[in-house]
Design a protein around this motif. Sequence first.
Motif, PDB file in Angstrom:
ATOM      1  N   ASP A 145      -6.632  -7.278  -5.939  1.00  6.75           N
ATOM      2  CA  ASP A 145      -7.968  -7.772  -6.250  1.00  6.75           C
ATOM      3  C   ASP A 145      -8.440  -7.213  -7.589  1.00  6.75           C
ATOM      4  N   ALA A 146      -8.126  -5.947  -7.861  1.00  5.28           N
ATOM      5  CA  ALA A 146      -8.510  -5.348  -9.146  1.00  5.28           C
ATOM      6  C   ALA A 146      -7.787  -6.022 -10.298  1.00  5.28           C
ATOM      7  N   VAL A 147      -6.511  -6.397 -10.090  1.00  3.04           N
ATOM      8  CA  VAL A 147      -5.775  -7.114 -11.128  1.00  3.04           C
ATOM      9  C   VAL A 147      -6.434  -8.457 -11.403  1.00  3.04           C
ATOM     10  N   VAL A 148      -6.749  -9.199 -10.342  1.00  3.48           N
ATOM     11  CA  VAL A 148      -7.355 -10.517 -10.483  1.00  3.48           C
ATOM     12  C   VAL A 148      -8.703 -10.432 -11.191  1.00  3.48           C
ATOM     13  N   ARG A 149      -9.510  -9.411 -10.834  1.00  3.76           N
ATOM     14  CA  ARG A 149     -10.834  -9.279 -11.445  1.00  3.76           C
ATOM     15  C   ARG A 149     -10.790  -8.596 -12.800  1.00  3.76           C
ATOM     16  N   GLY A 150      -9.624  -8.008 -13.143  1.00  6.30           N
ATOM     17  CA  GLY A 150      -9.475  -7.383 -14.449  1.00  6.30           C
ATOM     18  C   GLY A 150     -10.324  -6.137 -14.622  1.00  6.30           C
ATOM     19  N   VAL A 151     -10.349  -5.258 -13.598  1.00  3.89           N
ATOM     20  CA  VAL A 151     -11.166  -4.048 -13.690  1.00  3.89           C
ATOM     21  C   VAL A 151     -10.291  -2.804 -13.545  1.00  3.89           C
ATOM     22  N   GLN A 152     -10.757  -1.696 -14.116  1.00  2.00           N
ATOM     23  CA  GLN A 152     -10.065  -0.417 -14.013  1.00  2.00           C
ATOM     24  C   GLN A 152     -10.195   0.138 -12.593  1.00  2.00           C
ATOM     25  N   VAL A 153      -9.254   1.017 -12.230  1.00  2.00           N
ATOM     26  CA  VAL A 153      -9.233   1.589 -10.892  1.00  2.00           C
ATOM     27  C   VAL A 153      -9.074   3.099 -10.995  1.00  2.00           C
ATOM     28  N   ARG A 154      -9.862   3.822 -10.191  1.00  3.75           N
ATOM     29  CA  ARG A 154      -9.666   5.266 -10.055  1.00  3.75           C
ATOM     30  C   ARG A 154      -8.615   5.455  -8.964  1.00  3.75           C
ATOM     31  N   LEU A 155      -7.420   5.879  -9.378  1.00  6.08           N
ATOM     32  CA  LEU A 155      -6.260   5.878  -8.495  1.00  6.08           C
ATOM     33  C   LEU A 155      -5.880   7.286  -8.067  1.00  6.08           C
ATOM     34  N   GLY A 156      -5.802   7.489  -6.756  1.00  3.28           N
ATOM     35  CA  GLY A 156      -5.245   8.723  -6.218  1.00  3.28           C
ATOM     36  C   GLY A 156      -3.779   8.481  -5.900  1.00  3.28           C
ATOM     37  N   TYR A 157      -2.910   9.454  -6.252  1.00  4.71           N
ATOM     38  CA  TYR A 157      -1.473   9.203  -6.123  1.00  4.71           C
ATOM     39  C   TYR A 157      -0.753  10.487  -5.738  1.00  4.71           C
ATOM     40  N   VAL A 158       0.263  10.342  -4.874  1.00  3.99           N
ATOM     41  CA  VAL A 158       1.111  11.462  -4.463  1.00  3.99           C
ATOM     42  C   VAL A 158       2.525  11.188  -4.962  1.00  3.99           C
ATOM     43  N   ASP A 159       3.046  12.054  -5.840  1.00  2.00           N
ATOM     44  CA  ASP A 159       4.367  11.792  -6.419  1.00  2.00           C
ATOM     45  C   ASP A 159       5.481  12.163  -5.446  1.00  2.00           C
ATOM     46  N   SER A 160       6.743  11.985  -5.891  1.00  3.67           N
ATOM     47  CA  SER A 160       7.895  12.201  -5.015  1.00  3.67           C
ATOM     48  C   SER A 160       8.023  13.659  -4.566  1.00  3.67           C
ATOM     49  N   ALA A 161       7.421  14.582  -5.315  1.00  5.10           N
ATOM     50  CA  ALA A 161       7.475  15.998  -4.940  1.00  5.10           C
ATOM     51  C   ALA A 161       6.323  16.399  -4.021  1.00  5.10           C
ATOM     52  N   GLY A 162       5.428  15.443  -3.719  1.00  5.16           N
ATOM     53  CA  GLY A 162       4.315  15.728  -2.831  1.00  5.16           C
ATOM     54  C   GLY A 162       3.065  16.200  -3.535  1.00  5.16           C
ATOM     55  N   ALA A 163       3.059  16.225  -4.871  1.00  9.81           N
ATOM     56  CA  ALA A 163       1.879  16.665  -5.630  1.00  9.81           C
ATOM     57  C   ALA A 163       0.898  15.511  -5.782  1.00  9.81           C
TER      58      ALA A 163
END
Length: 324
Positions: A145-163
């Motif tokens: 939906d964010a792609v379609v609306r063309g808006v920025q996203v505050r993204l929380g992410y956990v990498d492969s090491a768990g950080a």
Amino acid sequence: MRTDRLVAVLLMLQRREQVTAAEVAKELEVSERTARRDLDALAMSGIPVYSVQGRGGGWRLLGGARTDLSGLTESEALALFLAAGPAAPGTPAVRSALRKLVRALPEPFRAQAEAAASSLLLDPRGWDWNRAAPPPPRFLDGLRDAVVRGVQVRLGYVDSAGAGSERIVHPLGVVAKGPSWYLVAYTETGRRTFRVDRVSSAVPTDRPVLLPAGVDLAESWREIADDVELRRTPPVEIHGTCAPDGIDHLRTALGDHLETGGVTADGRITVVIRGPSEYGLAGHLAGLVEWLDITSPQGVRDHLAAIGNSLAERYGGTATPGRP
């Protein structure tokens, strides 16, 4: 079908107020003669369509008439464009027909519908086919939906090491590769790829995305996938020399896998050839040995010798066609 074209032409007239036969022909991918016949057919059927002659002329709806033939809600228009997008499972002809119809949709549906068409990419060549297909990740719909609306996203992410980490991303699109989903986005450090099942939060903002001019999801994903494949399987590097009159043949056969260098004392051109395996490259190069001399690695030379022996055993007693 002609009925579909007539509906599309009428919707174009609603949206643009005036069109030419050439514009109709380009949009619907028909000849100008067919476009003129369709416009005439609309006028003869009683729809208030008339032509304006002379320079700057074209076809118009009398009084700016409005007849909404689409009958589509905004969500239905988006769904139709998603069906016509690059990940659609239908045949190319079906997707082409859908795109023609949706291109004629009236505003305000069109802009977001076009964004929806390019928001998703399906790459069937999975990196790990042994994994069972999991359910769609939690934040997949929100990211699309964010792609379609063309808006920025505050993204929380956990990498492969768990950080865990959090950042602002500018979404470009979502890719399904095998059983996994990926978000392609730009950050303050450049283009990044995120596994959607590792996203811990996704909060859309009201700020528009800022993307490089001309950036394309399909092309970006090709670059990302090629880079991953290179890192997963380090390429074999072959060194050799080539006769000058064979360089064009090598370029045609090898493309980006060929790198040319300087000229040797006897006039040959040094070359470096890269590929995924010694045997695969040897088989590819066997038909180029008239010009090519491989100096290393020895494994490729051994494969070429074995291929040559096999060819000689099978075809050595057969005369070359057209030769005595």
